[in-house]
Design a protein around this motif. Structure first.
Motif: not given
Length: 215
Positions: A31, A34, A37-38
């Motif tokens: 997570r 992720d 990257e966000d």
């Protein structure tokens, strides 16, 4: 003069997910990648083409956050060949700064020897090779002792000022500095700052008399 510093807190580490500080040099969780990257997408939306320098803690999760979040800022040499990641011309070089490592000596906050970092990040041989040989031992300059941490704060702020001075004379107009680090260091630099994992806040670097501060 514009002296923006973006303080980035690394994304979720495996030690955060499991609530386990005994994980050595804790990497990002799935997570966490992720979230990183966000973070990068949000950052580029707000700060496109403004970054001239990036200073990063040598702890594994901070390096991973930087590489995952900023492929549109960092040079392509930071990534595997033919990965399609990174800026091919004019990308920023990631600079590892041991002063930015987390403060405590818990296993999750103790860095890895150079040979281990090189195995995971082979494209960053020059940066890893340039680290002091004992940076990860939590002694001397990087001791958790209050006096040592106070000196780290002074060194970090002076380094940011020196980098900012260099960027001010750069012809490309990219004057912002990104700092990827940890909650403990962020609170040392800006005591009332609240930066969640995988997020950033922007401050202005100023001189107040003889003191350098982030506001």
């Amino acid at each position: 003069m514009n002296r923006k510093v973006h303080l980035v807190r690394h994304a979720e580490g495996l030690h955060n997910l499991r609530d386990d500080p005994t994980i050595p040099d804790a990497p990002l969780s799935e997570r966490g990648f992720d979230l990183a990257e966000d973070l990068g997408r949000r950052f580029i939306h707000d700060n496109s083409d403004s970054v001239g320098a990036m200073l990063v803690s040598p702890l594994r999760r901070a390096i991973q956050t930087s590489l995952a979040a900023f492929p549109r800022v960092l040079g392509a040499a930071h990534y595997p060949v033919n990965s399609g990641r990174g800026v091919r011309t004019g990308g920023v070089t990631l600079l590892l700064d041991p002063d930015l490592q987390e403060i405590s000596s818990l296993a999750c906050n103790v860095g890895s020897p150079p040979r281990e970092l090189l195995e995971e990040f082979p494209e960053m041989g020059a940066q890893i090779g340039g680290l002091p040989s004992r940076w990860f031992e939590k002694t001397g300059l990087w001791s958790p002792a209050r006096a040592a941490v106070a000196q780290r704060k002074i060194r970090i702020l002076q380094r940011l000022w020196d980098v900012s001075e260099e960027l001010q004379s750069s012809p490309d107009g990219r004057e912002d500095i990104v700092v990827v680090t940890h909650e403990g260091i962020i609170l040392v630099l800006v005591p009332d700052a609240e930066v969640p994992m995988g997020a950033y806040r922007t401050f202005t670097l100023v001189k107040a008399g003889t003191e350098i501060v982030l506001r």
